[in-house]
Design an enzyme around this catalytic site. Structure first.
Site, PDB file in Angstrom:
ATOM      1  N   LYS A 189       0.986  -1.135   0.134  1.00 13.02           N
ATOM      2  CA  LYS A 189       0.010  -0.049  -0.037  1.00 13.02           C
ATOM      3  C   LYS A 189       1.088   1.233  -0.038  1.00 13.02           C
ATOM      4  O   LYS A 189       0.824   2.302   0.992  1.00 13.02           O
ATOM      5  CB  LYS A 189      -0.956  -0.011   1.234  1.00 13.02           C
ATOM      6  CG  LYS A 189      -1.918   0.980   1.263  1.00 13.02           C
ATOM      7  CD  LYS A 189      -3.051   1.031   0.305  1.00 13.02           C
ATOM      8  CE  LYS A 189      -4.071   2.134   0.283  1.00 13.02           C
ATOM      9  NZ  LYS A 189      -5.035   2.147  -0.776  1.00 13.02           N
ATOM     10  N   ASP A 245      -2.625 -12.554   5.197  1.00 10.01           N
ATOM     11  CA  ASP A 245      -3.681 -13.195   5.866  1.00 10.01           C
ATOM     12  C   ASP A 245      -5.101 -13.100   5.064  1.00 10.01           C
ATOM     13  O   ASP A 245      -5.808 -14.020   4.721  1.00 10.01           O
ATOM     14  CB  ASP A 245      -3.783 -12.769   7.070  1.00 10.01           C
ATOM     15  CG  ASP A 245      -4.892 -13.566   7.942  1.00 10.01           C
ATOM     16  OD1 ASP A 245      -5.063 -14.563   7.981  1.00 10.01           O
ATOM     17  OD2 ASP A 245      -5.779 -12.564   8.694  1.00 10.01           O
ATOM     18  N   ASP A 249      -7.228 -15.911   2.405  1.00 12.60           N
ATOM     19  CA  ASP A 249      -8.682 -16.447   2.615  1.00 12.60           C
ATOM     20  C   ASP A 249      -9.437 -15.970   1.378  1.00 12.60           C
ATOM     21  O   ASP A 249     -10.172 -16.905   1.010  1.00 12.60           O
ATOM     22  CB  ASP A 249      -9.273 -15.548   3.793  1.00 12.60           C
ATOM     23  CG  ASP A 249      -8.849 -16.427   5.160  1.00 12.60           C
ATOM     24  OD1 ASP A 249      -8.283 -17.212   5.272  1.00 12.60           O
ATOM     25  OD2 ASP A 249     -10.030 -16.388   5.856  1.00 12.60           O
TER      26      ASP A 249
END
Ligand code: IPM
Ligand code: MN
Length: 363
Positions: A189, A245, A249
């Site tokens: 980012k 993380d 998912d």
């Protein structure tokens, strides 16, 4: 080949799925004349209940004394009110830190047979094969300072990386890309965060050591979208701890079930292996859990800790074969019992095991 494997099966469906994976590994060892010694210790919620801590000292000592640690899952609803440092998850995070593995490899791939399980259209996911390299020991998960100051009504965590922490995980990602399709996507980012600017600058520096690998950068918000729109465009995806993380998912959607996905953590003193699915307390102990994630995690133990590539590949091929033959655990069948043969956890484990054995004997 001799291997000392510590099993920390943990909570929820952890014990039942790791049992199936261990049975597969035992068969592989017997067929190939290898010695795999399994030892078992508590971690997570069960350790909180029985030992008063999510990471008992003897679990940690046994882990450090093993060649590989195989973790099932940690967590349970009864621990939800505990503070982060007392929860089952703290046991896992403490174990990760102690073992020192900083590169968490999380494959996300499409199985043709499971295409109907994905909310994404088959033509989008067909052939997708991504390897996430998630930095596992830095960033917001471990950065100091961190605190919830209740009196002030203020809380803070710190996303912090050193150049070396980024460089070492980047090197592993580039090496893996070199053995795959030579493409690396680094996710950050950097349009907002200084820590991401350091991340990007360091990845660019490391890239000079790997001229054969094409590097691109994506912002994490855009990446979340690209993964769903064009997952086939990605090969190795390198990212910091929290972003990894979340994105891993999300990428379970490509496979159609998190229950299929394994992971391996390398680069430290002892490698740590864990399926990506959680403890799934709602279905624990009912024979409903899908053991494929754990079984495929067993394959990664063979690949990364035992150097048994052919055996690892046989397990992966067997998993595909069993799906091709129409066998499904309940999560994968999704109520469609007409077209599928729905199996319990142990039946699915047995099916994969028999298939692996046939493959290895006929190899
Ligand atoms: C994972 C899990 C863990 C994490 C939890 C259980 C601490 O979500 O492995 O993805 O956040 O790393
Ligand atoms: Mn997670």
């Amino acid at each position: 080949m001799k291997l000392k494997i510590l099993v920390t099966a943990g909570d929820g469906i952890g014990p039942e799925v790791t049992n199936e994976a261990i049975a597969v590994l035992r068969d592989v060892a017997a067929l190939g004349g290898h010695t795999f010694d399994f030892d078992f210790k508590r971690i997570g919620g069960i350790a909180i209940v029985q030992d008063g801590t999510p990471l008992p000292a003897d679990t940690l000592a046994a882990a450090l004394d093993s060649d590989a640690v195989f973790l099932g899952a940690v967590g349970g609803n009864e621990f939800n009110s505990l503070s982060p440092d007392k929860r089952p998850e703290a046991g896992l995070l403490g174990l990760r830190a102690a073992l020192g593995g900083f590169a968490n490899l999380r494959p996300a791939f499409a199985f043709k047979e499971l295409a109907v399980n994905s909310p994404l259209r088959p033509e989008i996911i067909d052939g997708a094969d991504i390897l996430f390299v998630r930095e596992l020991l830095g960033g917001l998960y471990f950065g100091q300072p961190r605190e919830w100051d209740r009196a002030k009504g203020e809380a803070w965590n710190t996303m912090r990386y050193t150049r070396d922490e980024v460089a070492r995980v980047a090197r592993i990602a580039f090496q893996l890309a070199g053995k795959r399709r030579n493409k690396l996507t680094s996710v950050d980012k950097a349009n907002v965060l200084e820590v991401s600017q350091l991340w990007r600058a360091t990845v660019i520096e490391v890239a000079a050591e790997f001229p054969g690998v094409t590097l691109e950068h994506q912002y994490v918000d855009a990446m979340a979208m690209h993964l769903m729109n064009r997952p086939r465009d990605f090969d190795v995806v390198l990212t910091e701890n929290l972003f990894g993380d979340i994105l891993s998912d999300e990428s379970g959607v490509i496979t159609g079930s998190l229950g299929m996905l394994p992971s391996a953590t390398i680069g430290g003193k002892v490698n740590l292996y864990e399926p990506i699915h959680g403890s799934a307390p709602d279905i624990a102990g009912k024979g409903l859990a899908n053991p494929m994630g754990a079984i495929l995690t067993g394959a990664l133990i063979l690949r990364y800790s035992a150097g048994l590539e052919a055996e690892a590949a046989a397990i992966e091929a067997a998993a595909r074969k069993v799906l091709e033959q129409g066998f499904r655990t309940a999560d994968l069948a999704r109520g469609n019992t007409k077209d599928f043969k729905v199996l319990s956890t142990t039946e699915m484990g047995t099916k994969v095991r028999e298939t692996v054995k046939t493959m290895l004997v006929n190899a």
